[in-house]
Design a protein around this motif. Structure first.
Motif, PDB file in Angstrom:
ATOM      1  N   GLU A 293       0.801  -1.222   0.000  1.00 44.81           N
ATOM      2  CA  GLU A 293       0.000   0.000   0.000  1.00 44.81           C
ATOM      3  C   GLU A 293       0.840   1.282   0.000  1.00 44.81           C
ATOM      4  OE1 GLU A 293      -4.293   0.586   1.815  1.00 44.81           O
ATOM      5  OE2 GLU A 293      -2.741   0.322   3.337  1.00 44.81           O
ATOM      6  N   ASN A 294       1.855   1.373   0.812  1.00 42.29           N
ATOM      7  CA  ASN A 294       2.652   2.593   0.912  1.00 42.29           C
ATOM      8  C   ASN A 294       4.066   2.434   0.359  1.00 42.29           C
ATOM      9  OD1 ASN A 294       0.618   4.124   2.202  1.00 42.29           O
ATOM     10  ND2 ASN A 294       1.014   2.963   4.065  1.00 42.29           N
ATOM     11  N   LEU A 295       4.251   1.430  -0.479  1.00 40.21           N
ATOM     12  CA  LEU A 295       5.561   1.176  -1.058  1.00 40.21           C
ATOM     13  C   LEU A 295       5.848   2.183  -2.165  1.00 40.21           C
ATOM     14  CD1 LEU A 295       8.009  -0.763  -1.193  1.00 40.21           C
ATOM     15  CD2 LEU A 295       6.739  -2.017  -2.931  1.00 40.21           C
ATOM     16  N   ASP A 296       7.000   2.813  -2.105  1.00 39.37           N
ATOM     17  CA  ASP A 296       7.404   3.765  -3.132  1.00 39.37           C
ATOM     18  C   ASP A 296       7.608   3.024  -4.458  1.00 39.37           C
ATOM     19  OD1 ASP A 296      10.096   5.343  -4.388  1.00 39.37           O
ATOM     20  OD2 ASP A 296       8.439   6.580  -3.668  1.00 39.37           O
ATOM     21  N   TRP A 297       7.115   3.573  -5.549  1.00 43.95           N
ATOM     22  CA  TRP A 297       7.182   2.894  -6.838  1.00 43.95           C
ATOM     23  C   TRP A 297       8.627   2.693  -7.287  1.00 43.95           C
ATOM     24  CZ3 TRP A 297       9.449   4.951 -11.153  1.00 43.95           C
ATOM     25  CH2 TRP A 297       9.723   6.320 -11.139  1.00 43.95           C
ATOM     26  N   LYS A 298       9.525   3.565  -6.871  1.00 43.59           N
ATOM     27  CA  LYS A 298      10.934   3.421  -7.258  1.00 43.59           C
ATOM     28  C   LYS A 298      11.539   2.151  -6.660  1.00 43.59           C
ATOM     29  CE  LYS A 298      11.586   8.364  -7.656  1.00 43.59           C
ATOM     30  NZ  LYS A 298      12.158   9.566  -7.047  1.00 43.59           N
ATOM     31  N   ILE A 299      11.136   1.838  -5.456  1.00 42.04           N
ATOM     32  CA  ILE A 299      11.588   0.593  -4.832  1.00 42.04           C
ATOM     33  C   ILE A 299      10.947  -0.598  -5.528  1.00 42.04           C
ATOM     34  CG2 ILE A 299      11.497  -0.783  -2.707  1.00 42.04           C
ATOM     35  CD1 ILE A 299      11.689   1.872  -1.170  1.00 42.04           C
ATOM     36  N   ALA A 300       9.670  -0.480  -5.863  1.00 41.96           N
ATOM     37  CA  ALA A 300       8.934  -1.587  -6.473  1.00 41.96           C
ATOM     38  C   ALA A 300       9.479  -1.985  -7.841  1.00 41.96           C
ATOM     39  CB  ALA A 300       7.454  -1.230  -6.594  1.00 41.96           C
ATOM     40  N   VAL A 301      10.057  -1.039  -8.574  1.00 38.68           N
ATOM     41  CA  VAL A 301      10.553  -1.353  -9.927  1.00 38.68           C
ATOM     42  C   VAL A 301      12.070  -1.533  -9.979  1.00 38.68           C
ATOM     43  CG1 VAL A 301       8.603  -0.218 -11.055  1.00 38.68           C
ATOM     44  CG2 VAL A 301      10.698   1.076 -10.619  1.00 38.68           C
ATOM     45  N   SER A 302      12.736  -1.443  -8.846  1.00 36.24           N
ATOM     46  CA  SER A 302      14.191  -1.583  -8.821  1.00 36.24           C
ATOM     47  C   SER A 302      14.591  -3.049  -8.803  1.00 36.24           C
ATOM     48  CB  SER A 302      14.765  -0.907  -7.569  1.00 36.24           C
ATOM     49  OG  SER A 302      14.501   0.464  -7.599  1.00 36.24           O
ATOM     50  N   PRO A 303      15.346  -3.474  -9.820  1.00 32.79           N
ATOM     51  CA  PRO A 303      15.800  -4.874  -9.836  1.00 32.79           C
ATOM     52  C   PRO A 303      16.968  -5.082  -8.876  1.00 32.79           C
ATOM     53  CG  PRO A 303      16.587  -3.734 -11.779  1.00 32.79           C
ATOM     54  CD  PRO A 303      15.731  -2.761 -11.028  1.00 32.79           C
ATOM     55  N   ILE A 304      17.044  -6.258  -8.312  1.00 29.96           N
ATOM     56  CA  ILE A 304      18.160  -6.651  -7.463  1.00 29.96           C
ATOM     57  C   ILE A 304      18.751  -7.921  -8.063  1.00 29.96           C
ATOM     58  CG2 ILE A 304      18.854  -7.443  -5.169  1.00 29.96           C
ATOM     59  CD1 ILE A 304      16.583  -5.733  -4.036  1.00 29.96           C
ATOM     60  N   GLN A 305      19.975  -7.807  -8.518  1.00 28.32           N
ATOM     61  CA  GLN A 305      20.665  -8.902  -9.216  1.00 28.32           C
ATOM     62  C   GLN A 305      19.774  -9.412 -10.348  1.00 28.32           C
ATOM     63  OE1 GLN A 305      21.987 -11.665  -6.248  1.00 28.32           O
ATOM     64  NE2 GLN A 305      23.277 -10.143  -5.259  1.00 28.32           N
ATOM     65  N   ASN A 306      19.519 -10.694 -10.392  1.00 30.34           N
ATOM     66  CA  ASN A 306      18.686 -11.242 -11.469  1.00 30.34           C
ATOM     67  C   ASN A 306      17.305 -11.674 -10.961  1.00 30.34           C
ATOM     68  OD1 ASN A 306      19.493 -13.417  -9.980  1.00 30.34           O
ATOM     69  ND2 ASN A 306      19.929 -14.732 -11.719  1.00 30.34           N
ATOM     70  N   LEU A 307      16.866 -11.099  -9.851  1.00 26.46           N
ATOM     71  CA  LEU A 307      15.568 -11.444  -9.265  1.00 26.46           C
ATOM     72  C   LEU A 307      14.451 -10.592  -9.862  1.00 26.46           C
ATOM     73  CD1 LEU A 307      16.704 -11.629  -5.544  1.00 26.46           C
ATOM     74  CD2 LEU A 307      16.421 -13.528  -7.148  1.00 26.46           C
TER      75      LEU A 307
END
Length: 56
Positions: free
Chosen positions: A31-45
């Motif tokens: 609900e309150n997750l920043d979209w920049k965090i939501a679309v940021s890839p981490i390694q190959n996940l």
């Protein structure tokens, strides 16, 4: 039929308003997750956004 209803109720609880699994639910976490965090890839996940769309 009763088993199907119970499964649907548990799924609804997990997604929308319950804390049946790991004392949390998807809606509360996203609900309150920043979209920049939501679309940021981490390694190959997969990203959070991709996983949330898949669940949706």
């Amino acid at each position: 039929m009763k088993a199907t209803t119970e499964i649907a109720n548990r799924f609804r609880e997990v997604i929308l308003n319950g804390t049946w699994i790991a004392n949390t639910n998807f809606k509360d976490q996203l609900e309150n997750l920043d979209w920049k965090i939501a679309v940021s890839p981490i390694q190959n996940l997969n990203t959070i956004a991709l996983l949330a769309q898949h669940i949706h």
